[in-house]
Design a protein around this motif. Structure first.
Motif, PDB file in Angstrom:
ATOM      1  N   TYR A  52       4.620   3.621   7.914  1.00  0.00           N
ATOM      2  CA  TYR A  52       3.763   2.530   8.375  1.00  0.00           C
ATOM      3  C   TYR A  52       3.219   2.830   9.771  1.00  0.00           C
ATOM      4  O   TYR A  52       2.041   2.629  10.055  1.00  0.00           O
ATOM      5  CB  TYR A  52       4.554   1.218   8.389  1.00  0.00           C
ATOM      6  N   ALA A  53       4.087   3.341  10.654  1.00  0.00           N
ATOM      7  CA  ALA A  53       3.653   3.684  12.013  1.00  0.00           C
ATOM      8  C   ALA A  53       2.638   4.814  11.988  1.00  0.00           C
ATOM      9  O   ALA A  53       1.685   4.835  12.762  1.00  0.00           O
ATOM     10  CB  ALA A  53       4.859   4.081  12.861  1.00  0.00           C
ATOM     11  N   HIS A  54       2.822   5.760  11.081  1.00  0.00           N
ATOM     12  CA  HIS A  54       1.856   6.848  10.923  1.00  0.00           C
ATOM     13  C   HIS A  54       0.473   6.301  10.571  1.00  0.00           C
ATOM     14  O   HIS A  54      -0.548   6.693  11.147  1.00  0.00           O
ATOM     15  CB  HIS A  54       2.310   7.796   9.807  1.00  0.00           C
ATOM     16  N   VAL A  55       0.435   5.409   9.602  1.00  0.00           N
ATOM     17  CA  VAL A  55      -0.836   4.854   9.140  1.00  0.00           C
ATOM     18  C   VAL A  55      -1.519   4.065  10.248  1.00  0.00           C
ATOM     19  O   VAL A  55      -2.729   4.175  10.461  1.00  0.00           O
ATOM     20  CB  VAL A  55      -0.621   3.956   7.894  1.00  0.00           C
ATOM     21  N   THR A 389     -11.629  -4.081  12.078  1.00  0.00           N
ATOM     22  CA  THR A 389     -10.573  -5.093  12.109  1.00  0.00           C
ATOM     23  C   THR A 389      -9.890  -5.310  10.751  1.00  0.00           C
ATOM     24  O   THR A 389      -8.729  -5.724  10.711  1.00  0.00           O
ATOM     25  CB  THR A 389     -11.149  -6.442  12.576  1.00  0.00           C
ATOM     26  N   LEU A 390     -10.597  -5.050   9.658  1.00  0.00           N
ATOM     27  CA  LEU A 390     -10.027  -5.290   8.322  1.00  0.00           C
ATOM     28  C   LEU A 390      -8.705  -4.551   8.083  1.00  0.00           C
ATOM     29  O   LEU A 390      -7.750  -5.158   7.572  1.00  0.00           O
ATOM     30  CB  LEU A 390     -11.037  -4.911   7.240  1.00  0.00           C
ATOM     31  N   PRO A 391      -8.612  -3.247   8.407  1.00  0.00           N
ATOM     32  CA  PRO A 391      -7.353  -2.550   8.150  1.00  0.00           C
ATOM     33  C   PRO A 391      -6.169  -3.199   8.852  1.00  0.00           C
ATOM     34  O   PRO A 391      -5.107  -3.398   8.244  1.00  0.00           O
ATOM     35  CB  PRO A 391      -7.612  -1.136   8.697  1.00  0.00           C
ATOM     36  N   TYR A 396      -1.562  -6.876   8.811  1.00  0.00           N
ATOM     37  CA  TYR A 396      -0.874  -7.998   9.464  1.00  0.00           C
ATOM     38  C   TYR A 396      -0.585  -9.118   8.466  1.00  0.00           C
ATOM     39  O   TYR A 396       0.516  -9.680   8.451  1.00  0.00           O
ATOM     40  CB  TYR A 396      -1.731  -8.514  10.615  1.00  0.00           C
ATOM     41  N   ILE A 397      -1.570  -9.446   7.617  1.00  0.00           N
ATOM     42  CA  ILE A 397      -1.390 -10.525   6.633  1.00  0.00           C
ATOM     43  C   ILE A 397      -0.240 -10.216   5.677  1.00  0.00           C
ATOM     44  O   ILE A 397       0.592 -11.078   5.364  1.00  0.00           O
ATOM     45  CB  ILE A 397      -2.699 -10.759   5.843  1.00  0.00           C
ATOM     46  N   ILE A 398      -0.183  -8.983   5.217  1.00  0.00           N
ATOM     47  CA  ILE A 398       0.880  -8.599   4.284  1.00  0.00           C
ATOM     48  C   ILE A 398       2.246  -8.696   4.955  1.00  0.00           C
ATOM     49  O   ILE A 398       3.217  -9.157   4.354  1.00  0.00           O
ATOM     50  CB  ILE A 398       0.638  -7.175   3.755  1.00  0.00           C
ATOM     51  N   TYR A 405      -0.282  -9.131  -2.707  1.00  0.00           N
ATOM     52  CA  TYR A 405      -1.649  -9.355  -3.189  1.00  0.00           C
ATOM     53  C   TYR A 405      -2.432 -10.346  -2.327  1.00  0.00           C
ATOM     54  O   TYR A 405      -3.558 -10.721  -2.665  1.00  0.00           O
ATOM     55  CB  TYR A 405      -1.634  -9.836  -4.642  1.00  0.00           C
ATOM     56  N   SER A 406      -1.876 -10.760  -1.178  1.00  0.00           N
ATOM     57  CA  SER A 406      -2.550 -11.742  -0.318  1.00  0.00           C
ATOM     58  C   SER A 406      -3.925 -11.285   0.186  1.00  0.00           C
ATOM     59  O   SER A 406      -4.802 -12.133   0.384  1.00  0.00           O
ATOM     60  CB  SER A 406      -1.657 -12.099   0.873  1.00  0.00           C
TER      61      SER A 406
END
Length: 443
Positions: A52-55, A389-391, A396-398, A405-406
């Motif tokens: 996750y930190a890599h991404v 901002t989308l990524p 963040y939402i997940i 699937y949010s």
């Protein structure tokens, strides 16, 4: 109105190829950034504890690069309106390709430390400055080279380039990853995926050098004196202020398109690798299958739109995407590989229709003398803010909802916004409207 039958069949094919090749290079690089996010982070950033930190490392660089695009887009758009579509198409293609190739030869963090991170970020800024204009400028060139009854088909080749770039990147990444996993190639061979762009530069330069300038631009240049950069930019802002409803409608449609593009092309591959733990080979093969459908359908929808109402077609497309949004995300979050393949193939149909018709919708709405500048101002600001901002927003939402699937609700919201924009969008009455603004007042 310019007729398309003044060109020979061979030249027409070159015109189609010229509209596609630059977008192939731009999107080839863009999809590689998502497909190989973990690999790039390991290569050019300090060691991280989790995937996750890599991404997130690469996503922040993605944001930084996109923030530069509006600046480059405005400057390159003004130059395209002032000096011609063809010249800027050649310049953007060369420098976009150079940026991609440079990633393939950049020393890793293990060899030069933090300089690797700095140089990687600088390369992204450099490339985004030149690549942003490619989509609008090539679509403008194609629309100005076509007749009224071939406009949709001609301009669909811009979308073929976009989806074709994603398809090519997925196919090349699939082949290289398979060969690496089977020990036919060493681990560093992922760099070959980026070096492959050198062929695109040479082919694209040859194609674009051999095509004529846009006839609409030539006629405008013959009738009038060369426009000053300040006049072009001032007239573009003046047009936006005088036509707020039309420009807001285009912005709404763009917002939906970017959300659909990001989710379809970038988010899902990252999600399947990072969270669902599919192998890279599985994800690449999934992309190749779904993108093959999209590329095959884009020219079909472009041709159909020359006989049907494009706005009505896009409204129908919005309805289908609205219906499929949550099932698509649910299957990508919980389904098997076969489930995901089927739902992706299904949503590929409305996606292909949107990607095919959007380029002609946005370019035909603006006067030819300020077409590149005005369309770029609207398009690239939305693209940079939203893609930047989308990524991070989706991630963040997940994390706060713990519902895989949010992000589907984001796609639903953007689809409603896009549909609203289509409701208020006015169909252009002519391709080249009179321009009683600064360009004529300052002569």
């Amino acid at each position: 109105m310019i007729s398309s039958n003044i060109y020979s069949s061979e030249l027409t094919r070159r015109i189609f190829a010229s509209g596609a090749v630059g977008n192939i290079l731009e999107t080839y690089d863009l999809i590689l950034l998502s497909l190989m996010a973990t690999t790039l982070s390991v290569a050019f950033f300090p060691p991280a504890a989790t995937p996750y930190a890599h991404v997130v490392n690469v996503l922040y660089v993605f944001l930084i690069g996109l923030l530069v695009k509006p600046i480059g887009n405005i400057i390159m758009g003004i130059l395209a309106d002032q000096f011609g579509r063809k010249k800027i198409m050649i310049i953007s293609l060369i420098f976009t390709g150079i940026g991609t190739i440079s990633v393939g030869i950049l020393p890793s963090y293990a060899y030069i430390g933090a300089w690797s991170t700095v140089l990687f970020i600088m390369l992204r800024i450099f490339q985004n400055f030149f690549s942003g204009i490619e989509y609008i400028n090539s679509a403008t060139y194609l629309i100005e080279t076509s007749s009224k009854n071939t406009r949709g088909y001609y301009t669909s080749w811009t979308a073929i380039g976009i989806s074709g770039g994603y398809l090519l990147a997925s196919l090349v990444a699939l082949i290289i990853s398979t060969l690496i996993s089977e020990n036919y190639l060493p681990a560093w061979s992922w760099r070959l995926v980026f070096l492959f762009s050198i062929f695109g530069i040479f082919f694209g330069f040859w194609i674009r050098k051999s095509i004529p300038e846009s006839l609409t631009f030539i006629l405008n240049s013959t009738r009038d004196e060369k426009n000053k950069k300040r006049d072009v930019l001032t007239s573009s802002f003046h047009y936006i202020v005088k036509n707020p409803s039309q420009c807001l409608s285009i912005s709404a449609i763009t917002l939906m398109g970017i959300c659909l593009t990001y989710i379809y092309y970038i988010y899902i591959p990252i999600n399947l690798i990072t969270y669902r733990h599919f192998t890279q080979i599985e994800v690449y093969s999934l992309n190749v299958a779904s993108l093959s459908i999209v590329v095959a359908l884009i020219p079909f929808f472009g041709k159909i739109s020359d006989y049907l109402n494009r706005i009505t077609m896009l409204k129908f497309t919005c309805v289908i995407v609205f219906i499929l949004a949550l099932p698509f995300f649910w299957f990508c979050s919980y389904g098997t590989y076969t489930d995901i393949l089927l739902i992706t193939a299904l949503i590929s149909i409305p996606a292909a229709c949107f990607f095919s018709l959007y380029p002609v919708i946005i370019t035909e709405c603006f006067p030819s003398k300020i077409r590149c500048t005005t369309a770029s101002l609207i398009y690239q600001v939305i693209v940079s803010v939203q893609l930047g901002t989308l990524p991070l927003l989706i991630t963040y939402i997940i994390h706060i909802t713990d519902i895989p699937y949010s992000p589907g609700y984001l796609l639903i919201t953007s689809t409603l916004i896009g549909f609203t924009g289509l409701v208020y969008l006015k169909k252009p009455t002519a391709l080249d409207e009179p321009l009683p603004m600064f360009l004529t007042e300052n002569k």
